[in-house]
Design a protein around this motif. Sequence first.
Motif, PDB file in Angstrom:
ATOM      1  N   ALA B  71      43.609  31.753  50.615  1.00 57.22           N
ATOM      2  CA  ALA B  71      42.587  31.495  49.592  1.00 57.22           C
ATOM      3  C   ALA B  71      41.668  30.355  50.032  1.00 57.22           C
ATOM      4  O   ALA B  71      40.445  30.425  49.877  1.00 57.22           O
ATOM      5  CB  ALA B  71      43.255  31.163  48.261  1.00 57.22           C
ATOM      6  N   LYS B  76      38.216  31.206  48.247  1.00 53.99           N
ATOM      7  CA  LYS B  76      38.408  31.997  47.033  1.00 53.99           C
ATOM      8  C   LYS B  76      38.881  31.122  45.868  1.00 53.99           C
ATOM      9  O   LYS B  76      39.914  30.460  45.967  1.00 53.99           O
ATOM     10  CB  LYS B  76      39.449  33.091  47.316  1.00 53.99           C
ATOM     11  CG  LYS B  76      39.405  34.271  46.367  1.00 53.99           C
ATOM     12  CD  LYS B  76      40.546  35.221  46.676  1.00 53.99           C
ATOM     13  CE  LYS B  76      40.160  36.284  47.689  1.00 53.99           C
ATOM     14  NZ  LYS B  76      41.268  37.180  48.038  1.00 53.99           N
ATOM     15  N   PRO B  80      44.830  32.550  43.692  1.00 51.17           N
ATOM     16  CA  PRO B  80      45.586  33.668  43.101  1.00 51.17           C
ATOM     17  C   PRO B  80      46.992  33.257  42.683  1.00 51.17           C
ATOM     18  O   PRO B  80      47.532  32.261  43.183  1.00 51.17           O
ATOM     19  CB  PRO B  80      45.639  34.693  44.240  1.00 51.17           C
ATOM     20  CG  PRO B  80      45.426  33.925  45.487  1.00 51.17           C
ATOM     21  CD  PRO B  80      44.606  32.716  45.134  1.00 51.17           C
ATOM     22  N   ASP B  81      47.563  34.020  41.793  1.00 46.20           N
ATOM     23  CA  ASP B  81      48.960  33.797  41.402  1.00 46.20           C
ATOM     24  C   ASP B  81      49.849  33.850  42.643  1.00 46.20           C
ATOM     25  O   ASP B  81      49.635  34.685  43.531  1.00 46.20           O
ATOM     26  CB  ASP B  81      49.411  34.872  40.406  1.00 46.20           C
ATOM     27  CG  ASP B  81      48.921  34.560  38.989  1.00 46.20           C
ATOM     28  OD1 ASP B  81      48.155  33.587  38.824  1.00 46.20           O
ATOM     29  OD2 ASP B  81      49.303  35.289  38.061  1.00 46.20           O
ATOM     30  N   THR B  83      50.133  31.214  44.591  1.00 50.77           N
ATOM     31  CA  THR B  83      49.732  30.043  45.375  1.00 50.77           C
ATOM     32  C   THR B  83      50.686  28.888  45.099  1.00 50.77           C
ATOM     33  O   THR B  83      50.994  28.600  43.936  1.00 50.77           O
ATOM     34  CB  THR B  83      48.306  29.591  44.980  1.00 50.77           C
ATOM     35  OG1 THR B  83      47.377  30.600  45.361  1.00 50.77           O
ATOM     36  CG2 THR B  83      47.929  28.275  45.648  1.00 50.77           C
ATOM     37  N   SER B 123      49.133  32.317  36.390  1.00 51.38           N
ATOM     38  CA  SER B 123      48.108  32.234  35.342  1.00 51.38           C
ATOM     39  C   SER B 123      48.649  32.601  33.954  1.00 51.38           C
ATOM     40  O   SER B 123      48.105  32.147  32.949  1.00 51.38           O
ATOM     41  CB  SER B 123      46.907  33.113  35.704  1.00 51.38           C
ATOM     42  OG  SER B 123      47.329  34.419  36.021  1.00 51.38           O
TER      43      SER B 123
END
Lengths: 173, 173
Positions: B71, B76, B80-81, B83, B123
């Motif tokens: 990422a 990015k 994202p989940d 990480t 998240s």
Amino acid sequence: MKRISIQQAIAMSAVALIAFAASRADDAAAPLFGIKIPPGYRDWKLISVAHEEGNLNDIRAVLGNDIAIKAYREGKLPFPDGTIIARLAWSYVPSEENNKVFGRSQSFVAGAATNVQFMVKDSKKYAATGGWGFAQFKNGKPDADVALLKTCFPCHTPIKGRDYVFTDYAPNP
Amino acid sequence: MKRISIQQAIAMSAVALIAFAASRADDAAAPLFGIKIPPGYRDWKLISVAHEEGNLNDIRAVLGNDIAIKAYREGKLPFPDGTIIARLAWSYVPSEENNKVFGRSQSFVAGAATNVQFMVKDSKKYAATGGWGFAQFKNGKPDADVALLKTCFPCHTPIKGRDYVFTDYAPNP
């Protein structure tokens, strides 16, 4: 036959040129010890971190290839042939963003990249310099300063007892 | 049946006890966000390095799991989940050995380990804190100070625009 526009042809040439330049930079060997940039070194495991004041004024990370890391963890000296130790340095800059959060000036981070140095162990090839070859690169290009490279080994001589390696393995937090 | 001496039995028990203690430490979850030490984090790839003055007075490395590194490199946001970002800290100590070689007091290295902190992206699970869970460990044991852990997210709030992550990816030298 597939036709391409002049714009496409120019774009493709530019890509080819950049790829060519990148491969040339990666392939260039530093003088004296003939060392090239080891592929993927940026992803090597962490040995330790440091800060140098004075003229260097940098913050640095020392990484090692798998042979280096294994030797460090086993406390094995001398380092075996194939060991490569990478020292990555960046300019030492205050972080205004962090300081704002902390409410005081206390935070220093990695700024622009300074250079990367490598120590490569090959006890036969580099027998005259304790089994180590030395190199420095910036932006993927070797430092051609032979006089500078000749200072590496004498500077490392005081720590002959630790196989000429300054950096200790940082303990696990 | 193979006989063992009392000394061997004691040694084996000690090994078993140490292994048990180690597995317990690794299994313990930090409070509030329920985060455990991610296995192998000490071998993750380097994101950047920093030095904090003041009460912290540490030198630190920030490492990331593969999801984090990907990422970062792709720029990015949000991360994202999956990480996980690890911040490893050591006491900031002058290196007399290095200074002797440099001929001046300029070198600071990683001393004793201070602690390791993790930011874990999920998240859904951590929706109330920007999608991030926070934890701190020392010597493999979670910091049980819930009040301290509650300060993590508010402190990261000023950098919401960068998905609450302070550290930038250090450029390749």
